[in-house]
Design a protein around this motif. Sequence first.
Motif, PDB file in Angstrom:
ATOM      1  N   CYS A   1       0.827  -1.210   0.000  1.00 15.71           N
ATOM      2  CA  CYS A   1       0.000   0.000   0.000  1.00 15.71           C
ATOM      3  C   CYS A   1       0.858   1.256   0.000  1.00 15.71           C
ATOM      4  O   CYS A   1       2.081   1.206   0.138  1.00 15.71           O
ATOM      5  CB  CYS A   1      -0.927  -0.002   1.218  1.00 15.71           C
ATOM      6  SG  CYS A   1      -0.050  -0.070   2.805  1.00 15.71           S
TER       7      CYS A   1
ATOM      8  N   GLU B   1       1.456   4.149   2.222  1.00 12.79           N
ATOM      9  CA  GLU B   1       1.180   4.363   3.639  1.00 12.79           C
ATOM     10  C   GLU B   1       1.903   5.593   4.183  1.00 12.79           C
ATOM     11  O   GLU B   1       3.035   5.871   3.812  1.00 12.79           O
ATOM     12  CB  GLU B   1       1.621   3.119   4.418  1.00 12.79           C
ATOM     13  CG  GLU B   1       1.283   3.155   5.884  1.00 12.79           C
ATOM     14  CD  GLU B   1       1.756   1.906   6.618  1.00 12.79           C
ATOM     15  OE1 GLU B   1       1.416   1.766   7.806  1.00 12.79           O
ATOM     16  OE2 GLU B   1       2.482   1.090   6.009  1.00 12.79           O
TER      17      GLU B   1
ATOM     18  N   TYR C   1       4.070   9.833   2.453  1.00 12.77           N
ATOM     19  CA  TYR C   1       3.572   8.542   1.987  1.00 12.77           C
ATOM     20  C   TYR C   1       4.664   7.750   1.279  1.00 12.77           C
ATOM     21  O   TYR C   1       5.361   8.266   0.413  1.00 12.77           O
ATOM     22  CB  TYR C   1       2.386   8.754   1.044  1.00 12.77           C
ATOM     23  CG  TYR C   1       1.125   9.156   1.776  1.00 12.77           C
ATOM     24  CD1 TYR C   1       0.217   8.199   2.223  1.00 12.77           C
ATOM     25  CD2 TYR C   1       0.848  10.498   2.031  1.00 12.77           C
ATOM     26  CE1 TYR C   1      -0.932   8.572   2.901  1.00 12.77           C
ATOM     27  CE2 TYR C   1      -0.301  10.879   2.718  1.00 12.77           C
ATOM     28  CZ  TYR C   1      -1.188   9.905   3.148  1.00 12.77           C
ATOM     29  OH  TYR C   1      -2.321  10.278   3.825  1.00 12.77           O
TER      30      TYR C   1
ATOM     31  N   SER D   1       4.690   0.581   0.884  1.00 16.90           N
ATOM     32  CA  SER D   1       4.981  -0.221   2.068  1.00 16.90           C
ATOM     33  C   SER D   1       4.372  -1.609   1.968  1.00 16.90           C
ATOM     34  O   SER D   1       3.255  -1.772   1.466  1.00 16.90           O
ATOM     35  CB  SER D   1       4.418   0.494   3.308  1.00 16.90           C
ATOM     36  OG  SER D   1       4.499  -0.312   4.460  1.00 16.90           O
TER      37      SER D   1
ATOM     38  N   LYS E   1       2.766  -3.971   4.273  1.00 20.22           N
ATOM     39  CA  LYS E   1       2.165  -3.758   5.592  1.00 20.22           C
ATOM     40  C   LYS E   1       1.567  -5.056   6.118  1.00 20.22           C
ATOM     41  O   LYS E   1       0.756  -5.701   5.445  1.00 20.22           O
ATOM     42  CB  LYS E   1       1.089  -2.674   5.498  1.00 20.22           C
ATOM     43  CG  LYS E   1       0.497  -2.248   6.830  1.00 20.22           C
ATOM     44  CD  LYS E   1      -0.474  -1.092   6.607  1.00 20.22           C
ATOM     45  CE  LYS E   1      -1.040  -0.575   7.912  1.00 20.22           C
ATOM     46  NZ  LYS E   1      -1.988   0.548   7.685  1.00 20.22           N
TER      47      LYS E   1
END
Length: 203
Positions: free
Chosen positions: A113, A115, A132, A135, A137
């Motif tokens: 995503c 992130e 941002y 990532s 996650k």
Amino acid sequence: MKKKIIRIEVSVLAALLLLCIVNISSFSQQCDEIRDKMLRMHVIANSDSDADQELKLKVRDAVLADGKDIFDGSVTAEQAEEKILPETERLRDTALQVIKNEGYDYDVQVTVCNEYFTTRTYDNSITLPAGYYTSVKVVIGEGAGHNWWCVMFPPMCLPAAEAECEISDVLDDEQTDIVENGSKYHFKFKIVEIYEELIRKFK
């Protein structure tokens, strides 16, 4: 004479303000490019209990080990969606098995995503600007506990750190100086973080 002095002072202040704006704008642009080149990993525990924090690290280790073919320091942020996203179900199954073996019934989500991170310093040597990042996650259960994070590209954590790729191979000289000498840019990092937080709230 007094008015002339005031006009000179105003002109000097305006010039200094403009210089600061240009300077911060240039720094912000460098931060944008740093974020674009970084791939991060983020593992979030179910809670802050000692047991859940210990479980977080076991899940992290298992996911890194199972994903050693994609976490070898060669997958860039641009390639993450193409190369890592298809493997997230496999990594999730690995995480779920660890959780089950430890006697818990938590669910876990593994995603790739975009992130948001605050300004973070890694290993007391590398400072990354707020904003941002792409990532990988991993959220365990409620995802309400303290997290573990590191940089997967350029590799700064095992097993990815075994790859022969340094930060200076990915960032230009100015960007490398920014992340390796964070204390020198403390004020600018704070300005960027405030700006990024405002953007985040308005999104």
